[in-house]
Design an enzyme around this catalytic site. Sequence first.
Site, mmCIF file in Angstrom:
data_model
loop_
_atom_site.group_PDB
_atom_site.id
_atom_site.type_symbol
_atom_site.label_atom_id
_atom_site.label_comp_id
_atom_site.label_asym_id
_atom_site.label_seq_id
_atom_site.Cartn_x
_atom_site.Cartn_y
_atom_site.Cartn_z
ATOM 1 N N GLY A 79 67.590 30.359 17.176
ATOM 2 C CA GLY A 79 67.187 30.279 15.706
ATOM 3 C C GLY A 79 66.297 31.273 15.442
ATOM 4 C CD GLU A 173 64.940 26.127 23.426
ATOM 5 O OE1 GLU A 173 66.033 26.452 22.728
ATOM 6 O OE2 GLU A 173 65.236 25.982 24.898
ATOM 7 C CG ASP A 181 66.095 22.323 18.830
ATOM 8 O OD1 ASP A 181 66.447 23.522 20.111
ATOM 9 O OD2 ASP A 181 65.878 22.591 17.890
#
Length: 401
Positions: A79, A173, A181
């Site tokens: 993202g 992450e 996630d």
Amino acid sequence: MRFTTNKIIQSQVGNVSIIQLNNPAALNALDIDMVRFLNDCLPTTAAAAAATTSSSDRPIRATVVTSTHDGRRAFCAGGDMKRLYLAGRGLLPSSPADVEAFHNGQHGHGIPGLETADFFREEYQMNYTLASRSRHVPQISLWDGIVMGGGVGVSIHGKYRVATEHTVFAMPETNIGFFPDVGSTYVLPRLRGGIGNYIALTGTRLYANDLLYAGLATHHIPSKYLKELVNSIVQACCCGKSDDGDDEFEQDCVAPVLMQYHEELDLNQSFLSKHRDQIEEAFHEKIRVEDIVRTLEQSQTEFAISTLETLNKMSPTSLKITLESMNRGREMKDLGACLEMEYRMGQVAMRSQSDFYEGIRALLVDKDKQPKWNPANLSNVTEEMVEPYFQSLGDKDLVLE
């Protein structure tokens, strides 16, 4: 179609929907416009697919998700975390609501209209939609390059994931003060022998043979055959009636084609296979990160020493909330429940004192790669610091149905 963006190219060839991630300058990283486009164009059932096709009026029998390459190969590198950093720090002049929320301390509480809330809410809805689609309309994701973070979310819940010689998969992450996630808390804990915990905590890079060994990829096909593969899928998905009158739409037309192009790899030579006993000993069903560290310290193998060095670079808070989320996710009934938990976690990570902002600063803003985690040590991350990541946001919770 309500949302448009030039960062995704959607087309239909015959009975196959083709979704091409087209943001190569950012390694096809997902931004909120791309997420909204995907939520708008992805049908949840085969019936919806048939009702929302293009003017050809041909029902969709399969969806291929691929990507544009511009030099460095990437399916999707995650993202757009830098934009979330800017939004959460009130540094997006184009978004007055985010600027005001920063000054009022409102980021990280699930408030609609703030990008730090909307992005995750809508991304997780997209992940859930992908997983909820009819298995008679399979998704085939072509992992021809980097697959990280949000790129995992846009593909892992589909039926087929094709690895190539260019595939590099990771969930890194904990290195940015966040946590794996996009449904990772459902997928990773269900891998065998502690592999899920190992992937989640270390962010280790995996390649085609690792991914097949773990069950994250379903096929291995050399990159040079991908264009031919898509053409063959289109040909195989022509709708019609079988000789006995059964509707071929109810059959998976993709599986035989994938096996035709699939090339076996020696999975015993994969990194995960070679170190499976050490991974299981250190990471399988561990409740505390300290227990993992202690096991590795006692081992003192080359693998253990290297893994300890990696863990020592990660945010201690991220390590603890990640392992807690893996343990909770293992007991949850379905993907939806895990995504709802991840939304709560992600909102706490958007609050001003979170390690997320320091992690993104160090990696993507100042690029000094020297994050100053707070707390700096595992021993200083208490249960009282971890628990808020899992508490309800009240009427701001994500609810997936």
